[in-house]
Scaffold this motif. Sequence first.
Motif, PDB file in Angstrom:
ATOM      1  N   THR A 145       0.842  -1.188   0.000  1.00  0.00           N
ATOM      2  CA  THR A 145       0.000   0.000   0.000  1.00  0.00           C
ATOM      3  C   THR A 145       0.881   1.242   0.000  1.00  0.00           C
ATOM      4  OG1 THR A 145      -1.740  -1.155   1.205  1.00  0.00           O
ATOM      5  CG2 THR A 145      -1.806   1.255   1.229  1.00  0.00           C
ATOM      6  N   ILE A 146       0.698   2.104  -0.992  1.00  0.00           N
ATOM      7  CA  ILE A 146       1.513   3.306  -1.108  1.00  0.00           C
ATOM      8  C   ILE A 146       0.608   4.530  -0.915  1.00  0.00           C
ATOM      9  CG2 ILE A 146       3.001   4.655  -2.611  1.00  0.00           C
ATOM     10  CD1 ILE A 146       3.752   2.057  -4.016  1.00  0.00           C
ATOM     11  N   ASN A 147       0.926   5.345   0.066  1.00  0.00           N
ATOM     12  CA  ASN A 147       0.140   6.545   0.301  1.00  0.00           C
ATOM     13  C   ASN A 147       0.640   7.683  -0.578  1.00  0.00           C
ATOM     14  OD1 ASN A 147      -1.313   5.209   2.254  1.00  0.00           O
ATOM     15  ND2 ASN A 147      -0.015   5.897   3.925  1.00  0.00           N
ATOM     16  N   THR A 148      -0.259   8.548  -0.971  1.00  0.00           N
ATOM     17  CA  THR A 148       0.099   9.724  -1.758  1.00  0.00           C
ATOM     18  C   THR A 148      -0.388  10.959  -1.018  1.00  0.00           C
ATOM     19  OG1 THR A 148      -1.989   9.903  -2.982  1.00  0.00           O
ATOM     20  CG2 THR A 148      -0.348   8.335  -3.823  1.00  0.00           C
ATOM     21  N   PRO A 149       0.073  12.149  -1.433  1.00  0.00           N
ATOM     22  CA  PRO A 149      -0.452  13.376  -0.823  1.00  0.00           C
ATOM     23  C   PRO A 149      -1.967  13.497  -0.973  1.00  0.00           C
ATOM     24  CG  PRO A 149       1.524  13.836  -2.101  1.00  0.00           C
ATOM     25  CD  PRO A 149       1.146  12.412  -2.403  1.00  0.00           C
ATOM     26  N   TYR A 150      -2.531  12.871  -2.009  1.00  0.00           N
ATOM     27  CA  TYR A 150      -3.975  12.954  -2.226  1.00  0.00           C
ATOM     28  C   TYR A 150      -4.720  12.138  -1.169  1.00  0.00           C
ATOM     29  CZ  TYR A 150      -1.523  14.015  -6.532  1.00  0.00           C
ATOM     30  OH  TYR A 150      -0.629  14.503  -7.440  1.00  0.00           O
ATOM     31  N   ASP A 151      -4.200  10.950  -0.864  1.00  0.00           N
ATOM     32  CA  ASP A 151      -4.786  10.165   0.223  1.00  0.00           C
ATOM     33  C   ASP A 151      -4.740  10.958   1.525  1.00  0.00           C
ATOM     34  OD1 ASP A 151      -5.115   7.859  -1.426  1.00  0.00           O
ATOM     35  OD2 ASP A 151      -3.006   7.387  -1.131  1.00  0.00           O
ATOM     36  N   ASP A 152      -3.587  11.573   1.780  1.00  0.00           N
ATOM     37  CA  ASP A 152      -3.415  12.326   3.021  1.00  0.00           C
ATOM     38  C   ASP A 152      -4.383  13.506   3.093  1.00  0.00           C
ATOM     39  OD1 ASP A 152      -1.388  10.583   3.657  1.00  0.00           O
ATOM     40  OD2 ASP A 152       0.210  11.893   2.949  1.00  0.00           O
ATOM     41  N   ALA A 153      -4.557  14.196   1.965  1.00  0.00           N
ATOM     42  CA  ALA A 153      -5.485  15.328   1.937  1.00  0.00           C
ATOM     43  C   ALA A 153      -6.910  14.861   2.217  1.00  0.00           C
ATOM     44  CB  ALA A 153      -5.415  16.036   0.591  1.00  0.00           C
ATOM     45  N   PHE A 154      -7.282  13.746   1.609  1.00  0.00           N
ATOM     46  CA  PHE A 154      -8.628  13.201   1.800  1.00  0.00           C
ATOM     47  C   PHE A 154      -8.857  12.831   3.264  1.00  0.00           C
ATOM     48  CE2 PHE A 154     -11.802   9.809   1.704  1.00  0.00           C
ATOM     49  CZ  PHE A 154     -12.762  10.329   0.860  1.00  0.00           C
ATOM     50  N   ARG A 155      -7.881  12.132   3.864  1.00  0.00           N
ATOM     51  CA  ARG A 155      -8.028  11.717   5.258  1.00  0.00           C
ATOM     52  C   ARG A 155      -8.048  12.915   6.207  1.00  0.00           C
ATOM     53  NH1 ARG A 155      -3.599   7.977   4.089  1.00  0.00           N
ATOM     54  NH2 ARG A 155      -4.447   6.005   3.317  1.00  0.00           N
ATOM     55  N   THR A 156      -7.208  13.918   5.904  1.00  0.00           N
ATOM     56  CA  THR A 156      -7.157  15.105   6.764  1.00  0.00           C
ATOM     57  C   THR A 156      -8.484  15.845   6.746  1.00  0.00           C
ATOM     58  OG1 THR A 156      -4.767  15.353   6.426  1.00  0.00           O
ATOM     59  CG2 THR A 156      -5.976  17.289   7.188  1.00  0.00           C
ATOM     60  N   LEU A 157      -9.054  16.021   5.572  1.00  0.00           N
ATOM     61  CA  LEU A 157     -10.350  16.689   5.477  1.00  0.00           C
ATOM     62  C   LEU A 157     -11.426  15.908   6.220  1.00  0.00           C
ATOM     63  CD1 LEU A 157     -10.502  17.975   1.786  1.00  0.00           C
ATOM     64  CD2 LEU A 157     -10.447  19.356   3.869  1.00  0.00           C
ATOM     65  N   LEU A 158     -11.390  14.592   6.085  1.00  0.00           N
ATOM     66  CA  LEU A 158     -12.392  13.761   6.754  1.00  0.00           C
ATOM     67  C   LEU A 158     -12.270  13.866   8.266  1.00  0.00           C
ATOM     68  CD1 LEU A 158     -14.687  11.749   6.377  1.00  0.00           C
ATOM     69  CD2 LEU A 158     -13.003   9.920   6.300  1.00  0.00           C
ATOM     70  N   GLN A 159     -11.036  13.967   8.742  1.00  0.00           N
ATOM     71  CA  GLN A 159     -10.813  14.065  10.181  1.00  0.00           C
ATOM     72  C   GLN A 159     -11.186  15.447  10.716  1.00  0.00           C
ATOM     73  OE1 GLN A 159      -6.861  13.011  11.431  1.00  0.00           O
ATOM     74  NE2 GLN A 159      -7.079  13.957  13.436  1.00  0.00           N
ATOM     75  N   ASP A 160     -10.784  16.516  10.003  1.00  0.00           N
ATOM     76  CA  ASP A 160     -10.999  17.869  10.498  1.00  0.00           C
ATOM     77  C   ASP A 160     -12.382  18.420  10.164  1.00  0.00           C
ATOM     78  OD1 ASP A 160      -8.415  17.666  11.359  1.00  0.00           O
ATOM     79  OD2 ASP A 160      -7.568  18.960   9.805  1.00  0.00           O
TER      80      ASP A 160
END
Length: 225
Positions: free
Chosen positions: A3-18
Motif C-alpha cells: 500500500t503506497i500513500n500519496t499526498p492525495y490520500d493524506d489530503a482526503f483523510r485530513t479533510l475527513l478528520q478535520d
Amino acid sequence: METINTPYDDAFRTLLQDCPELVIPLINELFGTDYTGQEVVLSSANEIFIRNPNGKKEKRVTDSNMTLISLKGISKYYHLECQSTPDGTMEIRMWEYDTQIALLNAEYREGMLYVDFPDSAVIYLRSNPNTPDELKICIRAARKELKYGIPILKVRNYTLEDIFERRLWMLIPFYIFRYEKELSQIDSDEERLEKLRREYERVAEMLDQECKNGRMRSVTGGALC
C-alpha cells in the motif's frame, strides 16, 4: 500487495478528520441518499490487518472507515477510497477492506454469523472515456452467486458549478486534476497561467461566500483553501 500513500490520500483523510461534515454530500451523491448534513460522522480505525496466502500478516490502510448516524439514530457503515490512478487492483483491495470492516462489526444471533458490509465507493481523481462507472465483484458460495457493484465517482465529471451546487466541496482540492495534462503548457503561457489563477481566486471567493451565508463553517472553508 504493497500500500503506497500519496499526498492525495493524506489530503482526503485530513479533510475527513478535520471537517467530517464534508463527506455527507459525497455520500448522497454516490448512493442516492438524502442525508441533511446534520448527521454524526464517526471515524473508525483505518488500519486493517490481513494474512496473505503465505500466512504472513500484512497491514492495509483505508482512506476512510466510518459510521454515519442519522437524525433518527440509525447507524450505517461507509467506506470510501480516494484513488489517483486506476492500477488494476482496486477490486481486490476493496474486497479486502470491506470484508475486514464487516468482520469487525460481525455478530452472532441465534446460532448464525451476521456480517454487515459497508456501502463502499471509489473516488477516481483521474479518468478517461474507458473508465467504468463501477467496480464489479462476484462472490460464489454453495453453488450460488452474489454479484454487486461498487460505484465510482470521477472528479473530472464535475464542474465548479456542480461542486458548489451539490455541496461536493470535498472535491475542491482535487479539481486541479482536470488541468493535469495541460499544466506544463499553462506554466509556460502567461495568459493561460493568469486565467488559471483567476479561476482559483474565484474558488476562494465562492468558499468565502459559502461561509458568509452560513452554508459552510469558517474552519471548513479555511481547510479547503
